[in-house]
Structure formats: C-alpha cells, structure tokens
Design a protein around this motif. Structure first.
Motif, short mmCIF file in Angstrom:
data_model
loop_
_atom_site.label_atom_id
_atom_site.label_comp_id
_atom_site.label_asym_id
_atom_site.label_seq_id
_atom_site.Cartn_x
_atom_site.Cartn_y
_atom_site.Cartn_z
N LEU A 265 0.84 -1.19 0.00
CA LEU A 265 0.00 0.00 0.00
C LEU A 265 0.88 1.24 0.00
O LEU A 265 2.00 1.20 0.50
N ASP A 270 -3.84 4.39 4.23
CA ASP A 270 -4.73 3.56 3.40
C ASP A 270 -5.25 2.41 4.26
O ASP A 270 -4.89 1.25 4.07
N LYS A 271 -6.11 2.75 5.22
CA LYS A 271 -6.54 1.80 6.24
C LYS A 271 -7.33 0.62 5.69
O LYS A 271 -7.31 -0.47 6.27
N SER A 273 -6.99 -0.70 2.59
CA SER A 273 -6.30 -1.29 1.44
C SER A 273 -7.00 -0.97 0.12
O SER A 273 -7.23 -1.83 -0.72
N LYS A 274 -7.30 0.30 -0.07
CA LYS A 274 -7.99 0.74 -1.28
C LYS A 274 -7.04 0.83 -2.47
O LYS A 274 -7.42 0.55 -3.60
N TYR A 275 -5.78 1.20 -2.19
CA TYR A 275 -4.82 1.41 -3.26
C TYR A 275 -3.72 0.35 -3.19
O TYR A 275 -2.63 0.61 -2.67
N ILE A 310 -7.47 9.27 0.87
CA ILE A 310 -6.75 8.85 2.07
C ILE A 310 -5.85 9.94 2.63
O ILE A 310 -5.38 9.85 3.76
#
Length: 316
Positions: A265, A270-271, A273-275, A310
């Motif tokens: 990440l 990015d809590k 894990s979007k990216y 984020i």
C-alpha cells in the motif's frame, strides 16, 4: 558496506524527492529507507474510530518464511521498520522472532501496541528481542475515559505493561526499547493531560509522553475542546482538515506498507487497502515500488493531493 549502502539510498531518496517537487515528475530510488510491515490485522479491542473494528477483512498473520525472505531482500537499503499497521502486533504468536530477525539485520524496529498483552513474560520477550522503540497507546488515565475510545480495553493493563517494561529493562540491564506513551487527545480525556504528565514524570525520563491529535472518520464528538489538539476545523457545517494539503508527500518516496498477506500500500493512511500497488508474494518488491501504478499515484499527489481521499486525514 551496509552503512554506506543505506546512507547512499537515504541521500538519494532526499535528492530525488526534492527534484521531483521541482519538475513535478516522480523520480524514485529502488527501495524506500523505511517500511511498515503488518504482523496481523486482528485485534482484541473495538476502538470507535478504528477501521479494523468495522471492516470485514479476513483476519490473518504474516507468514514467517515470507517475512524472512522480504527482510533479506530490502535490509541493505531499508533500515527503519515499523512493525505494525492495522491490528495488534502482539497477537502474532512469534512477534519476538519477527523483531529479533530484523534486528539481526541491523534494522531499527519500532512497534505500536495497545499493551493489553504485556504481562511480565511478554515484557521480557520484547526486551530480549532488542526492540528499538515501543509506542504504547494510553488514551486516558482513568478507566472511564480510556474505554470511551478503547472499547474492551483495560487502563490498568496499560499501566502495568509500562511498569513491566521499565522494571525488566532495569533487571536485564537493557537500554532498549525506548518507551513512548501515546495519548490521543479527545473530548473525554483532555482534562487528564496534567495528571498523565505528572505520572510520566515519575519515571524520571525512562518513559516519554507524546500527545497526539485524533484521526476521525465519523464521530466528531470526540474532538477536544482545546483547538490545539484538533486536526480538523468546521467550514460551512462540515469538518475539514485544519492543515492545508500541499501537493507533496515525502512518505511516498521514503516509506510504504506491506500487509500481513503481502499487499503493498502507498502509506499507512490507506486503512482499508484501497490502493493496492502489488503483492510481494507474486512480484519483486523493487518492481512494485517503481511500478506504473505507484508512479501514477505519486503523480496524483504532486498534481492535486486533495482529490486523494486517504490524504484527507494525513498529518503531513
């Protein structure tokens, strides 16, 4: 030789970051000099604003062999390891080994914990692992204020944990780990700041206190009355980040996150894990670090950071 490689990588990172800001184009070294690794994404608490207590991600722990392989691949240039991300790292059954393995590779290792598991035995394990620094979350001085945020936690266990580490450091004649007590200031505990300062002072410089602003996603009732400890300001009936976002972020040149299941990440904000930039179980880390996806993410930061969600909670 190891020292020279690390210094060169560090200096090159600083230089390329500054140059990237000037030309508005990301220029990257082969490795960051710092990294976050997540031992586990599981936790025993249900903290109000913590994504772990709300998301439905499958819980797991990092595989020892994968961890060893990764450390061996980066340690010659990456020297600073934050052994935490989401979850409580001490829930990993071999956390002391994870620490000692990185320390044997001459890395600075930092661990952040809610301290609920630090009994006398665990304190000895942590000290013998040669952990460099431990950050202990103590968001209140009384049980009533502490549990407002740390739901399911015990303030007595936190206080006992600090005493266990301090006493065992003395018994084992160890200077490590450095102990940092982190106090997230909120509406319910801000009146206890003086009290916790006095308590920390009683340790005679063996423990340091860090007062920190609270990251909030939903419940802004937690914002303290004292604006000094607020990360947000109300504009047109909407809470927004107090500090203006600039189109730059050194973290994306110097650090990143590897989750327990190998996902890379861009940063610790990015809590959810979007990216996901790649996975170290399937790709070489250096290739991920310099990948098209990661480069484009950095370009977005240099161009218009406020549009990257984020970043809205980031302290940088």
């Amino acid at each position: 030789m190891l020292f020279i490689l690390r210094v060169l990588n560090f200096v090159e990172t600083l230089f390329l970051y500054k140059l990237s800001l000037i030309i508005k184009k990301p220029l990257i070294t082969n490795y960051p000099f710092s990294i976050h690794i997540e031992p586990t994404n599981a936790c025993m608490l249900k903290c109000i604003e913590c994504p772990v207590s709300k998301n439905e991600q499958k819980k797991g722990t990092i595989n020892i062999q994968n961890y060893e392989k990764f450390i061996k691949s980066v340690y010659k240039r990456t020297f600073y390891l934050n052994l935490y991300f989401q979850g409580e790292p001490l829930l990993h059954p071999q956390i002391d080994y994870l620490i000692s393995f990185a320390r044997k590779h001459k890395m600075i290792v930092v661990l952040s914990t809610n301290a609920q598991l630090i009994n006398n035995e665990m304190a000895i394990k942590i000290i013998k692992s040669k952990l460099s620094k431990i950050i202990i979350s103590m968001d209140g001085f009384s049980q009533k204020t502490y549990e407002k945020y740390r739901v399911g936690g015990s303030i007595d266990k936190v206080k006992e944990a600090i005493l266990n580490i301090v006493n065992n450091k003395k018994a084992l004649k160890s200077k490590k780990p450095k102990i940092i007590v982190q106090f997230l200031v909120n509406r319910y505990n801000e009146h206890e700041i003086i009290e916790i300062k006095q308590w920390i002072k009683s340790f005679k410089n063996k423990v340091k206190l860090k007062l920190k602003t609270m990251q909030i996603y939903n419940d802004f009732n937690f914002l303290p009355e004292n604006e000094k400890y607020r990360r947000y300001i109300k504009i047109n009936d909407k809470w927004e980040r107090k500090k203006k976002l600039k189109n730059k972020c050194f973290r994306l040149w110097s650090d990143c996150v590897v989750t327990h299941d190998g996902n890379v990440l861009p940063c610790c904000f990015d809590k959810n894990s979007k990216y996901i930039m790649g996975n170290i179980l399937k790709q070489d880390f250096s290739q991920i670090w310099k990948s098209k996806e990661f480069i484009n993410f950095r370009k977005n930061i240099l161009k218009n950071r406020k549009n990257v969600d984020i970043c809205l909670n980031c302290t940088e």
